[in-house]
Design an enzyme around this catalytic site. Structure first.
Site, PDB file in Angstrom:
ATOM      1  N   TYR A 146     -43.322 -20.109   0.311  1.00 43.45           N
ATOM      2  CA  TYR A 146     -42.492 -21.288   0.082  1.00 43.45           C
ATOM      3  C   TYR A 146     -43.012 -22.158  -1.059  1.00 43.45           C
ATOM      4  CZ  TYR A 146     -40.301 -20.288   4.626  1.00 43.45           C
ATOM      5  OH  TYR A 146     -39.632 -19.707   5.674  1.00 43.45           O
ATOM      6  N   LYS A 195     -49.235  -9.484   8.315  1.00 44.24           N
ATOM      7  CA  LYS A 195     -48.619  -8.198   7.968  1.00 44.24           C
ATOM      8  C   LYS A 195     -49.636  -7.417   7.138  1.00 44.24           C
ATOM      9  CE  LYS A 195     -45.011  -5.420   8.088  1.00 44.24           C
ATOM     10  NZ  LYS A 195     -44.651  -4.718   9.341  1.00 44.24           N
ATOM     11  N   ASP A 255     -39.217 -20.921  15.603  1.00 41.34           N
ATOM     12  CA  ASP A 255     -37.817 -21.080  16.011  1.00 41.34           C
ATOM     13  C   ASP A 255     -37.451 -20.096  17.118  1.00 41.34           C
ATOM     14  OD1 ASP A 255     -37.379 -23.148  14.307  1.00 41.34           O
ATOM     15  OD2 ASP A 255     -36.147 -22.058  12.877  1.00 41.34           O
TER      16      ASP A 255
END
Length: 462
Positions: A146, A195, A255
């Site tokens: 981001y 990951k 979320d």
């Protein structure tokens, strides 16, 4: 202990839920011998209306001067509010982004807890949900994809977008330290999510987390790939304690975790810097459609305040004082049933909560009558509201419930005032007299602008 807290009521339902949360904090202070010192500042739409900008330098200075910041909600209706006709950098949410940057908040904490009261709303199978879960997702907030360099170019007539995922070891180390510190206050387990089978940034993440783990021999560390973690959250959420992960993975997983609890509107949130300082806020939005009706559930803000006590002030016992906030959760559950006109479910719930007949009578009278009276006042059905309050006042006097008696007299004063009945002055003076005698003067602030209207009319704007 003095706790200096800067409060940002904000927009929409923000002022209502912050007001209720202050009441809980005041009860904590009274029970444990602390002193709460509040300083309210404007941010978001409230600041735009007064100062023309979503956050002033003075507000930032007030936030930095406090031990912690407690926030309600920011923003309004993006379709109808004039705030959203302004340039993006002057809209309400820009104030929050600026504050996070000014306070150097890099660690986002999102608890996901399945409360007994919401078990029926959990979308998971009962065989999974019955085990319950209480996890906390620790998300790095200022690095990663981001915040990396990005651009869109054209190569050989083909458009191409480039986003850069970058982390250095210092950014990883500081969030890992926070994660392990918080795990020590919980069940002493950290699940680091990455990951590492594909990404170099994740391989560095894993190595640095393992280095940090050596300083916490009492905390168990496990690694989990992000795709597996997404699956495990719905398969076996009870296995998790602290989930430590980078920015984008944390954005997605938090979320997902919030939805398996049954309601994002019940969840707390915190953002911390490299000291004990933090910004604490509910996960939900400003709900402008119900603002001012006094029906918003403040429990997510109350739980955020509990996190504040734990992580900024190291007051673990106070943060665990569940009895100080379960009354609010119960009261708003009753109010929900009343607004839905669901008397059958209300009575079934009351019977379960208070199987003893006397306790059920007290619980039913206190919650149902008071909350129904407030609903009637909001609906301007003053005769019905007055009947409930008179019956409840006899009950409060019979059982010596001083706090409730003051609140009832204040509500009666509001009704008389709005009906043009001069008896409101007598009711208000009774409430003030009792409040002063027993040191409960703050009760008069419980009804917000409504009681202020009466006080201003009787005693002047000062």
């Amino acid at each position: 202990m003095e706790l200096h807290i800067t409060c940002i009521p904000g927009d929409g339902i923000g002022p209502e839920i912050v007001r209720e949360t202050k009441k809980v904090l005041d009860k904590v202070a009274h029970k444990y011998g602390h002193k709460m010192i509040y300083k309210d500042i404007l941010m978001g739409g409230a600041s735009i209306d007064v100062h023309g900008v979503p956050l002033t330098e003075e507000a930032i200075a007030d936030a930095k001067a406090a031990d912690a910041v407690l926030m309600g909600s920011i923003g309004g209706n993006t379709t109808t509010s004039p705030w959203y006709k302004l340039p993006p950098e002057k809209r309400p949410e820009a104030g929050l982004l600026a504050l996070r940057k000014a306070l150097n908040l890099f660690a986002n904490l999102r608890p996901a807890v399945l409360y007994d009261e919401l078990a029926a709303a959990c979308p998971l199978k009962e065989e999974i949900s019955k085990a319950g879960f209480d996890m906390l997702i620790m998300r790095e907030l200022t690095g990663g994809l981001y915040f990396g360099e990005r651009k869109t170019i054209e190569e050989n007539g083909v458009r191409k977008a480039i986003d850069t995922l970058t982390y250095d070891e210092n950014e990883i180390r500081r969030i890992a330290i926070k994660g392990f510190d918080i795990a020590r206050k919980r069940k002493k387990k950290v699940t680091s999510v990455d990951k590492a089978n594909v990404l170099d940034s994740s391989r560095l993440w894993r190595r640095v987390v393992e280095e940090v783990a050596k300083g916490y021999p009492d905390v168990t560390l496990e690694h989990m790939l992000v795709d597996n973690c997404a699956m495990q959250l719905v398969k076996d959420p009870a296995q998790f304690d602290v989930i430590l992960t980078e920015n984008m993975f944390g954005d997605i997983l938090s979320d997902e975790a919030s939805m398996v609890t049954g309601s994002i509107g019940m969840l707390a949130s915190a953002s911390l810097n490299d000291t004990k300082f933090g910004l604490y806020e509910p996960s939900h939005g400003s709900a402008p459609d119900i603002a001012g009706k006094d029906i918003a559930n403040p429990i997510a803000t109350v739980l955020s305040a509990a996190m504040m006590l734990r992580y900024s002030f190291d007051l673990d016992e106070e943060a665990d004082a569940r009895e100080l906030w379960t009354d609010i959760m119960r009261a708003h559950k009753v109010q929900f049933y009343l607004l839905k006109n669901d008397e059958a479910r209300l009575n079934n719930w009351l019977t379960k909560e208070a199987p003893n007949e006397k306790e059920r009578f007290c619980t039913h009278r206190y919650y149902q009558y008071l909350m129904k009276a407030k609903v009637y006042i909001w609906q301007e059905q003053y005769v019905q509201a007055g009947m409930h309050l008179r019956s409840l006042l006899d009950f409060a006097d019979q059982y010596g419930m001083i706090y409730l008696g003051i609140q009832i007299r204040a509500l009666e004063a509001i009704i008389h005032f709005r009906c043009g009945n001069p008896a409101w002055i007598e009711k208000l003076e009774q409430a003030i007299l009792i409040a002063k005698e027993y040191g409960f003067i703050r009760v008069l602030a419980d009804e917000g602008e409504a009681i202020y209207e009466l006080l201003a009319d009787q005693y002047g704007k000062q």
